[in-house]
Write an enzyme that holds these catalytic residues in place. Structure first.
Site, PDB file in Angstrom:
ATOM      1  N   LEU A 178       0.814  -1.214   0.000  1.00  0.00           N
ATOM      2  CA  LEU A 178       0.000   0.000   0.000  1.00  0.00           C
ATOM      3  C   LEU A 178       0.848   1.264   0.000  1.00  0.00           C
ATOM      4  CD1 LEU A 178      -2.682  -1.053   2.658  1.00  0.00           C
ATOM      5  CD2 LEU A 178      -2.928  -1.045   0.168  1.00  0.00           C
ATOM      6  N   GLY A 179       2.024   1.196   0.555  1.00  0.00           N
ATOM      7  CA  GLY A 179       2.869   2.381   0.634  1.00  0.00           C
ATOM      8  C   GLY A 179       4.128   2.096   1.418  1.00  0.00           C
TER       9      GLY A 179
ATOM     10  N   ASP B 223       3.320  14.152  14.634  1.00  0.00           N
ATOM     11  CA  ASP B 223       3.616  13.937  13.210  1.00  0.00           C
ATOM     12  C   ASP B 223       2.345  14.036  12.367  1.00  0.00           C
ATOM     13  OD1 ASP B 223       5.336  13.550  11.089  1.00  0.00           O
ATOM     14  OD2 ASP B 223       5.245  11.374  11.175  1.00  0.00           O
TER      15      ASP B 223
END
Length: 808
Positions: A498-499, A617
């Site tokens: 997915l990434g 983050d």
């Protein structure tokens, strides 16, 4: 009569001082020039200044010595630091005749004494002859600190430049080139002493010939290593975990394998003056001048004398936070107990039990298929390590193939250790392991080959989890079997990926009951990945909200550490927002709902959850979208739990993403809920505009994204921020409200920013906030040009999470 007498006296006094000035030696006269030409040399007493008066070139005597040199220094910063010296080996005697710097008859730059004897010339260091038409030749000092000789008749720029012949100092954008084939380059060389700029014994240059990836080494007499940086991972040197990331972000190493060249340079924010130099004692340090007036210490390679190369000998580990500072690797003992007790560690350590290969008469490589080597040899993992020297790079493996890296090492009898490093790949070692350092933060995982008898029992997954989360109860965690994860992800097939995040790849998986999951496979070579795993474990049972991604469980097997989340079919917000072909799917109603959902999620983290949590983050790529396009905040690996009512903390480890961090956090390590509020404002403005904060630059006005947004708001043109794909189909009042909130959240002073309670109230009502002040930090730090990025690439890579050590 009195007035006339006073006038005569004043005239006589003026003439007296005039004649005194004439009679003074020329070195007491001082004038500034902006170039040196055949008709205008630079004599003692003259200084050559750069166009903006940043740098100055002139004659100087270091520390009151009896010799003079021609050098360059920053004009207005104290104390004076000479960054380049022309005549390092041929000083001008103070008592000797006057010297001058001139353009010679052959067009070269030349330093001559009063008798026109040449002391130094550009032809001494280059074989190129200048121009036959010397009238068009001039020497200039640029604002970069580069001293050049150019010929207006030439089209190729400078005929000679000081940047090609550095001394002990490296300036921003000054390349240091080393040719590994020719074994030469324009290296940094220390002064012999603080008062003698002649060539000293220390040099700073690239690694050994054909060494890939490159590393920086400080040498003694160009033959004995004195200190090294560790290999370059395309963003930093992995042996320097505590270097400030603001500095590291400017590092560049360009390697040309065919030509055998390695170019090293760096650049910093435009607001800083800086330099790096190698001292006469071999310490490579960096200094900066934030206010343009005084030098401040920034970073040095040797914090104490024991950090020199190989201080603990072969198979020894140096760790400054432990006592004694040198220890043997697991499975090794001191080669001399007597010397070790005396604190003489340079003899290092020896292996306690021979490896399987060492016990064989035939030491050729063997296959794992017979299981002999596997059953007799194994690997012990050292976390947070500066890897040993003399690495070998295996290019035939994928960068995340930890098993392949292990097998390559295990199948080679000469292989003593391996490491799989992010952005590099598989590194192996076959020589004695030397210059290993243990870090309390950062570093990589190093796998040391040992006899299997020395490895001991392997703890269970729940044992490891208990170790990670300490006193917290792991009974509520769902622990998945590793084989189940392999089946669910089709052996982590690339088609299911997915990434790629900062701590490892994420894969889609399907469990046997048909439930879809997302599996984050933490990189075994990332020390930060381990910290993220621990952090996620601490938060899993405490955070439950519809706008937060839910973690379902975890899986641990040896070096494999997996986090299992609920699957988000629409992936992350950036896959829509920054994709020109999909951006239109985010109409204004969806965008406004996403902004409100993120605000509700942050409100829960800051105020409504059992634990007060600062995310640290928050960014577009960490906002996931479910099947109904509802937002869910993800990636809590960098989050920090704030105990009780405490709302402000200071950290030595600043983490987050550049462009999203508040000024007090990025510069001082101070974080609170207002740090997340600052990040929220960037995310909010990006959602409105469809533009990346870090990928936008208005060249006509020299403005970055946030400064541009402020100017539009101040000029009453806030609606011009709206993404053009929306056309007129948006609510003007809602847009202006969001822009207003975004600019309130960007205020320099954290106390001026609204809380998430205030933001949630403003978003859901007609309540207005105070008028935002002009954010000076944002305005000053958004003028730098953005780094080139491809809008079609995954945002988790473009917006990589960074770590800055030594927050103040």
């Amino acid at each position: 009569m009195g007035i006339e007498s006073e006038s005569v006296s004043f005239f006589n006094l003026s003439m007296f001082f005039f004649f005194i000035l004439i009679l003074l030696p020329p070195q007491y006269h001082c004038s500034q020039v902006y170039n040196i030409t055949p008709l205008q040399p630079s004599a003692q007493g003259d200084t050559l200044v750069s166009p903006s008066s940043i740098f100055e070139l002139g004659f100087f005597s270091p520390n009151g010595s009896a010799s003079k040199y021609v050098g360059i220094w920053h004009k207005n910063i104290s104390p004076r630091k000479v960054v380049w010296v022309a005549n390092r080996e041929k000083p001008i005697a103070v008592t000797g005749s006057l010297a001058s710097l001139r353009i010679s008859s052959n067009g070269s730059l030349e330093l001559v004494d009063g008798k026109h004897n040449s002391l130094w010339s550009t032809t001494d260091v280059t074989s190129e002859v200048s121009s036959s038409n010397t009238s068009s030749v001039a020497a200039l000092l640029l604002d970069s600190g580069n001293f050049i000789v150019k010929d207006d008749a030439w089209e190729d720029g400078a005929m000679w430049q000081s940047f090609d012949y550095p001394g002990d100092t490296l300036l921003p954008n000054q390349p240091i080139r080393y040719n590994t084939k020719a074994k030469k380059g324009n290296i940094l060389t220390s002064w012999k002493s603080e008062s003698d700029p002649s060539t000293g014994i220390y040099t700073v240059e690239g690694g050994r010939a054909t060494e890939v990836p490159a590393q920086v080494i400080i040498w003694i007499n160009r033959s004995t290593p004195f200190w090294r940086s560790g290999p370059w991972d395309k963003s930093k040197f992995i042996g320097l975990p505590d270097m400030d990331d603001r500095y590291l972000s400017g590092f560049t190493v360009e390697e040309n394998v065919e030509q055998g060249t390695q170019d090293f340079s760096y650049e910093l924010f435009d607001t800083l003056a800086t330099y790096g130099d190698i001292s006469s004692q071999g310490n490579f340090k960096f200094m900066y001048a934030q206010n343009g007036r005084n030098w401040s210490f920034h970073f040095e390679t040797l914090k104490n004398p024991c950090e020199i190369y190989g201080a603990c000998g072969p198979f020894g580990v140096y760790n400054s936070s432990e006592s004694p500072i040198c220890k043997c690797l697991k499975g090794f003992v001191p080669s001399s107990d007597q010397e070790w007790r005396k604190g003489n560690w340079t003899m290092g350590c020896v292996r306690q039990t021979n490896l399987f290969c060492e016990r064989q008469t035939d030491k050729k490589s063997f296959s794992l298929q017979g299981k002999q080597g596997y059953s007799d040899d194994g690997f012990w993992k050292m976390t947070g390590a500066k890897v040993p020297d003399y690495h070998q790079y295996i290019t035939s493996l994928n960068t995340d193939d930890i098993n392949g890296c292990m097998i390559q090492c295990l199948n080679n009898c000469s292989c003593l250790a391996y490491a799989l490093v992010n952005n590099i790949g598989c590194l192996v070692w076959s020589k004695d392991l030397i210059d290993i350092v243990g870090f309390s933060q950062g570093g990589v995982d190093l796998y040391i080959r040992l006899s299997r008898k020395q490895l001991g029992s392997i703890p269970t997954s729940r044992d490891i989890i208990q170790e990670y989360i300490g006193k917290h109860d792991p009974s509520e965690l769902l622990i998945y079997d590793f084989d189940t994860m392999l089946t669910a992800t089709d052996n982590f097939s690339i088609t299911n990926k997915l990434g790629q995040g900062g701590f490892g790849p994420v894969y889609k998986g399907i469990l046997q009951d048909g439930k879809e999951i997302a599996v984050k496979r933490l990189s075994s070579s990332s020390g930060q990945g381990i910290e993220e795993f621990k952090n996620e474990m601490l938060l899993i049972s405490n955070l439950q909200h519809k706008n937060l991604v839910r973690m379902m469980g975890c899986c641990i097997k040896e070096d494999e550490k997996l986090l299992v989340y609920e699957f988000m079919p629409n992936k992350s917000l950036d896959t829509f927002l920054f994709d020109p072909t999909r951006r239109g799917e985010l109409d204004w109603d969806r965008r406004f709902n996403i902004i409100q959902g993120v605000a509700r999620g942050l409100l829960y983290l800051h105020h409504d959850s059992y634990l007060k949590v600062i995310h640290r983050d928050l960014k577009v790529s960490n906002i996931l979208l479910d099947e109904k396009m509802k937002p869910k905040i993800s990636d809590f690996g960098l989050a920090r739990i704030v105990e009780g009512t405490q709302c402000i903390e200071n950290t030595q480890k600043v983490v987050g993403t550049r462009g999203y961090m508040s000024p007090e956090y990025a510069l001082g390590g101070i974080f609170s809920e207002k740090s997340d509020d600052y990040s929220f404002r960037v995310l909010e403005l990006e959602i409105i505009s469809g533009k990346k904060n870090n990928n936008f630059f208005l060249y006509e006005q020299q403005l970055g994204f946030l400064a541009h947004a402020w100017n539009l708001w101040y000029e009453g043109k806030g609606l011009e921020l709206v993404d053009e794909v929306l056309g007129d189909s948006y609510s003007s009042s809602e847009v202006l409200k969001c822009v207003h909130i975004g600019l309130l959240c960007v205020q320099d002073n954290a106390a001026d920013r609204p809380t998430m309670k205030d933001i949630a109230l403003m978003l859901s009502s007609e309540k207005d906030g105070t008028q935002p002040k002009r954010p000076e930090f944002t305005m000053q730090n958004s003028f730098s040009h953005p780094q080139p990025q491809n809008e079609h690439t995954n945002s988790p890579i473009n917006e990589a999470t960074i770590t800055v050590i030594e927050g103040r």
